[in-house]
Design a protein around this motif. Sequence first.
Motif, mmCIF file in Angstrom:
data_model
loop_
_atom_site.group_PDB
_atom_site.id
_atom_site.type_symbol
_atom_site.label_atom_id
_atom_site.label_comp_id
_atom_site.label_asym_id
_atom_site.label_seq_id
_atom_site.Cartn_x
_atom_site.Cartn_y
_atom_site.Cartn_z
ATOM 1 N N LEU A 1 32.141 -28.082 -9.787
ATOM 2 C CA LEU A 1 31.690 -27.610 -10.730
ATOM 3 C C LEU A 1 30.268 -26.542 -10.570
ATOM 4 N N ASP A 2 29.574 -27.234 -9.736
ATOM 5 C CA ASP A 2 28.286 -26.625 -9.380
ATOM 6 C C ASP A 2 28.457 -25.283 -8.900
ATOM 7 N N GLU B 1 29.626 -22.970 -11.378
ATOM 8 C CA GLU B 1 28.670 -22.413 -12.013
ATOM 9 C C GLU B 1 27.597 -21.414 -11.449
ATOM 10 N N MET C 1 26.964 -17.635 -12.531
ATOM 11 C CA MET C 1 25.696 -17.055 -12.784
ATOM 12 C C MET C 1 25.464 -15.789 -12.063
#
Length: 113
Positions: free
Chosen positions: A97-98, A101, A105
Amino acid sequence: MTNHDPTLSRLFHALADPTRRSMLGRLAQGPMRVTDLSGPTGLRLPTVMRHLAVLEEAGLIATAKDGRVRTCALVPEAFDPVRAWLDEQRAVWNARLDRLEAFAMRTMKEQDR
C-alpha cells in the motif's frame, strides 16, 4: 514463517468453524466443563466432542478429566503462530500500500506538470 506450516494449517482449520470460535470465546473467560460449553451450541455431546478434539489437536485448548467431568481450558500461547503469520501479512500489505500510494502521488504530480 512458511505458508505450508502444518501447525499453522491446523490452527486456521480449527479457527475456521464458528462453533469452535464461539467455544474459544467462552473459554477466554476461564476453564469450563464440556457440558457447560455444549449447552449454548444446541449440538449433541458427540458433535461437541468432535469440535473439542479439533481444538485440542490444534493445541488451542487443553482438557482434563476429573471423575466423570471433563474440563477445557484455553491455551493462549497457541495463538502465537497465527499472530506471527498475520503480522507478516500485515507488513507485506502495508509495504504494498505504501508503494501504491507513492506511485499515485508521483502520477498525480506528473499530471499536474
